[in-house]
Design a protein around this motif. Structure first.
Motif, mmCIF file in Angstrom:
data_model
loop_
_atom_site.group_PDB
_atom_site.id
_atom_site.type_symbol
_atom_site.label_atom_id
_atom_site.label_comp_id
_atom_site.label_asym_id
_atom_site.label_seq_id
_atom_site.Cartn_x
_atom_site.Cartn_y
_atom_site.Cartn_z
ATOM 1 N N ILE A 102 -8.402 1.099 -1.261
ATOM 2 C CA ILE A 102 -9.056 -0.191 -1.198
ATOM 3 C C ILE A 102 -8.731 -0.681 0.297
ATOM 4 N N HIS A 103 -7.276 -0.758 0.463
ATOM 5 C CA HIS A 103 -6.567 -1.357 1.898
ATOM 6 C C HIS A 103 -7.419 -0.581 3.008
ATOM 7 N N TRP A 105 -20.239 -5.446 -4.456
ATOM 8 C CA TRP A 105 -18.896 -4.814 -5.175
ATOM 9 C C TRP A 105 -17.764 -5.777 -5.312
ATOM 10 N N ARG A 106 -18.104 -6.780 -4.576
ATOM 11 C CA ARG A 106 -17.230 -8.098 -4.973
ATOM 12 C C ARG A 106 -17.469 -8.790 -6.266
ATOM 13 N N ALA A 129 -11.242 -1.376 3.181
ATOM 14 C CA ALA A 129 -11.422 -2.794 3.641
ATOM 15 C C ALA A 129 -11.237 -2.850 5.118
ATOM 16 N N SER A 171 0.939 -1.176 -0.091
ATOM 17 C CA SER A 171 -0.029 0.106 0.025
ATOM 18 C C SER A 171 0.983 1.268 -0.006
ATOM 19 N N SER A 179 -4.543 2.377 -6.756
ATOM 20 C CA SER A 179 -6.012 2.444 -6.040
ATOM 21 C C SER A 179 -5.970 1.391 -4.964
ATOM 22 N N TYR A 180 -4.845 0.553 -4.796
ATOM 23 C CA TYR A 180 -4.738 -0.331 -3.832
ATOM 24 C C TYR A 180 -4.850 0.351 -2.182
ATOM 25 N N TYR A 193 -5.308 -6.711 -12.418
ATOM 26 C CA TYR A 193 -4.241 -5.749 -11.464
ATOM 27 C C TYR A 193 -3.059 -5.811 -12.156
ATOM 28 N N HIS A 218 -16.767 -6.408 -9.250
ATOM 29 C CA HIS A 218 -15.030 -6.258 -9.669
ATOM 30 C C HIS A 218 -14.423 -7.540 -9.508
#
Length: 135
Positions: A57-58, A111-112, A61, A45, A53-54, A120, A115
């Motif tokens: 998202i990190h 969302w899962r 989450a 990250s 964009s990780y 990636y 996507h």
């Protein structure tokens, strides 16, 4: 084996269920914390790319996991207190917390699902998150 024994059995089942939900909430909190502060996840990250964009998202989450675990723990505590005290108000609040946790899981599952086929970047190639094959 009158109605008194049936009530005692139901109370024991509800307390056992509340304990399992509390353990589930604690395990989600532990998993969220380990994945957020773990060394290999922190290194990924902290990569400073413009298109990284990780990191978002990190963090999302982590906070979603912590909120979900706190909601489950609160619901389990309210349910166990409602079972012991036989309180309708505490039971209603416990069910409300379970409903909040369920309503939080629906957008996460959607969302899962939406996507799941996105790729990636890894080692210069584009990999899909489902099969791992380069495109």
């Amino acid at each position: 084996m009158g109605p008194r024994c049936g009530m005692r059995t139901t109370k024991c089942q509800l307390l056992a269920t509340s304990l399992c939900v509390m353990l589930l909430g604690l395990s989600i909190a532990t998993l969220s914390t380990v994945t957020h502060y773990g060394l290999h996840f922190t290194l990924i990250s902290n990569i400073s790319l413009e298109s990284n964009s990780y990191r978002f998202i990190h963090y999302a989450a982590f906070y979603f996991g912590i909120c979900l675990s706190m909601t489950l723990i609160l619901a389990a505590l309210l349910s166990s207190a409602a079972t012991v005290r036989e309180s309708q108000c505490l039971t209603a609040m416990g069910f409300f917390c379970f409903a909040l946790a369920f309503c939080g899981l629906i957008p996460a599952a959607c969302w899962r699902y939406m996507h799941s086929t996105e790729g990636y970047r890894c080692c210069g190639g584009l990999k899909t998150s489902v099969s791992g094959k380069e495109e």
